[in-house]
Design a protein around this motif. Sequence first.
Motif, short mmCIF file in Angstrom:
data_model
loop_
_atom_site.label_atom_id
_atom_site.label_comp_id
_atom_site.label_asym_id
_atom_site.label_seq_id
_atom_site.Cartn_x
_atom_site.Cartn_y
_atom_site.Cartn_z
N THR A 122 9.06 -15.41 -16.65
CA THR A 122 8.61 -14.03 -16.87
C THR A 122 7.43 -13.71 -15.96
O THR A 122 6.56 -14.55 -15.73
CB THR A 122 8.20 -13.83 -18.34
N ASN A 123 7.42 -12.48 -15.45
CA ASN A 123 6.37 -12.01 -14.55
C ASN A 123 6.24 -12.95 -13.35
O ASN A 123 5.19 -13.51 -13.07
CB ASN A 123 5.04 -11.89 -15.29
N VAL A 124 7.34 -13.10 -12.62
CA VAL A 124 7.40 -13.99 -11.46
C VAL A 124 6.80 -13.26 -10.26
O VAL A 124 7.23 -12.15 -9.93
CB VAL A 124 8.85 -14.41 -11.16
N GLN A 125 5.85 -13.88 -9.61
CA GLN A 125 5.19 -13.26 -8.46
C GLN A 125 5.21 -14.22 -7.28
O GLN A 125 5.03 -15.43 -7.44
CB GLN A 125 3.74 -12.90 -8.80
N PHE A 126 5.44 -13.69 -6.11
CA PHE A 126 5.49 -14.51 -4.90
C PHE A 126 5.23 -13.62 -3.69
O PHE A 126 5.40 -12.39 -3.75
CB PHE A 126 6.86 -15.21 -4.76
N LEU A 127 4.82 -14.26 -2.59
CA LEU A 127 4.62 -13.54 -1.34
C LEU A 127 5.97 -13.25 -0.71
O LEU A 127 6.77 -14.16 -0.48
CB LEU A 127 3.77 -14.36 -0.38
N ALA A 128 6.24 -11.99 -0.46
CA ALA A 128 7.51 -11.61 0.15
C ALA A 128 7.59 -12.17 1.56
O ALA A 128 6.61 -12.17 2.30
CB ALA A 128 7.67 -10.09 0.17
N ALA A 129 8.76 -12.68 1.92
CA ALA A 129 8.95 -13.25 3.25
C ALA A 129 8.92 -12.16 4.30
O ALA A 129 9.34 -11.02 4.06
CB ALA A 129 10.28 -14.01 3.31
N GLY A 130 8.39 -12.51 5.48
CA GLY A 130 8.37 -11.56 6.58
C GLY A 130 7.22 -10.59 6.57
O GLY A 130 7.14 -9.71 7.44
N GLY A 131 6.31 -10.72 5.61
CA GLY A 131 5.17 -9.80 5.56
C GLY A 131 4.13 -10.14 6.61
O GLY A 131 4.08 -11.25 7.14
N HIS A 132 3.25 -9.19 6.90
CA HIS A 132 2.19 -9.42 7.87
C HIS A 132 1.10 -10.27 7.23
O HIS A 132 0.70 -10.02 6.09
CB HIS A 132 1.61 -8.08 8.33
N PRO A 133 0.57 -11.30 7.95
CA PRO A 133 -0.44 -12.16 7.35
C PRO A 133 -1.69 -11.41 6.90
O PRO A 133 -2.33 -11.80 5.92
CB PRO A 133 -0.75 -13.16 8.48
N ASP A 134 -2.04 -10.34 7.62
CA ASP A 134 -3.25 -9.60 7.27
C ASP A 134 -3.02 -8.69 6.07
O ASP A 134 -3.98 -8.32 5.38
CB ASP A 134 -3.72 -8.76 8.46
N LYS A 135 -1.77 -8.32 5.81
CA LYS A 135 -1.46 -7.44 4.69
C LYS A 135 -0.28 -8.01 3.91
O LYS A 135 0.84 -7.50 4.00
CB LYS A 135 -1.15 -6.02 5.19
N PRO A 136 -0.51 -9.08 3.18
CA PRO A 136 0.60 -9.71 2.46
C PRO A 136 1.10 -8.81 1.34
O PRO A 136 0.33 -8.09 0.70
CB PRO A 136 -0.02 -10.99 1.91
N PHE A 137 2.41 -8.87 1.10
CA PHE A 137 3.03 -8.09 0.03
C PHE A 137 3.47 -9.04 -1.07
O PHE A 137 4.20 -10.00 -0.81
CB PHE A 137 4.22 -7.28 0.54
N VAL A 138 3.02 -8.80 -2.28
CA VAL A 138 3.36 -9.64 -3.42
C VAL A 138 4.48 -8.97 -4.20
O VAL A 138 4.32 -7.85 -4.70
CB VAL A 138 2.14 -9.88 -4.33
N ALA A 139 5.62 -9.63 -4.26
CA ALA A 139 6.74 -9.13 -5.05
C ALA A 139 6.59 -9.61 -6.49
O ALA A 139 6.11 -10.72 -6.75
CB ALA A 139 8.07 -9.61 -4.47
N GLN A 140 6.98 -8.76 -7.43
CA GLN A 140 6.85 -9.08 -8.84
C GLN A 140 8.16 -8.81 -9.55
O GLN A 140 8.72 -7.71 -9.48
CB GLN A 140 5.72 -8.26 -9.48
N LEU A 141 8.71 -9.84 -10.21
CA LEU A 141 9.95 -9.74 -10.95
C LEU A 141 9.64 -9.87 -12.44
O LEU A 141 8.88 -10.75 -12.85
CB LEU A 141 10.94 -10.83 -10.53
N ASP A 142 10.24 -9.00 -13.24
CA ASP A 142 9.97 -9.05 -14.68
C ASP A 142 10.48 -10.35 -15.29
O ASP A 142 9.74 -11.07 -15.96
CB ASP A 142 10.60 -7.84 -15.37
N HIS A 143 11.76 -10.66 -15.07
CA HIS A 143 12.34 -11.88 -15.63
C HIS A 143 13.35 -12.47 -14.65
O HIS A 143 14.10 -11.73 -14.01
CB HIS A 143 13.06 -11.61 -16.97
#
Length: 286
Positions: free
Chosen positions: A119-140
């Motif tokens: 639940t509430n799975v969070q990870f750095l999205a692949a291919g994002g810029h190192p200076d502006k990382p994007f965190v993806a969030q999955l409910d379940h």
Amino acid sequence: MTERWILWFVIAVLLVAVVVMSMLFVRRLRVMDRTAAVRTRERDQHFAELTEQHSREREHTVEEHRRQLAALEEEHQGAVQRADAFRLAASPPIKEDLVSRALILDSCRSLGLHGVLATNVQFLAAGGHPDKPFVAQLDHVLLTDSFAMIIENKYWKQLVFDGRLPSTVSPAFGPILDEKPLEKSFAVQVCTGRRRDQNRPSSNSDEDELLVRTHTNDSSPRSQVRRHAVQLKDRLVADDIRRPWFWTCVLYSHPRVELHVEPQPPVPEGKATRVLSGAAALRSHL
């Protein structure tokens, strides 16, 4: 007389010998001085070369140290930014996650399904810029022996139209809902709630009224869960991890939700996103 000449001859020979020895000694001294001068120059030149080499090596060491410090500082700043991004992303309403989590776990137990529910799975999205990382969030994310499923939870109450035009449920919705912006992927919530009116006194500013919230295209729940599935797939591929086939599902978990959705015919595994509400529908889908 002869003895006197012999004496002077000996003295002259001795003087010549002394002069010759002196000249040889002076010449030897000069050779020694030149040799010493050459050795001194060689020593000084070698010392200068060593000094220059040491200076170059020191400058190289200082530059390398400066470069390493800059790299460590950049890495530190990147870690701080990623941590900040994680903290910003780690703020979904925990109550909604817990309600839907309990609903999913109860459904799995009743069906005898064994697996893991994250639940509430969070990870750095692949291919994002190192200076502006994007965190993806999955409910379940539900992982079992037979399938893997990403579940998008929506804790919306009262009327919800997901992919179905409200006018097809009742013509009465025509005057209050503009259906022109609604495209293939959309969700509309109609409920009563309180909206703050800053132009009224605080004692009368909170009033129940009809609220209409429209989510179309990328902001619709179906689009969100499909996007999350792609992000998780890309993350696993980037980390060289074998990925399963992900089913996708939208779960409306509020106990007082009335969901209207187009009929969903059976489709091949993982080819469509199911839209569900309530424990019975979830168990049937699982």
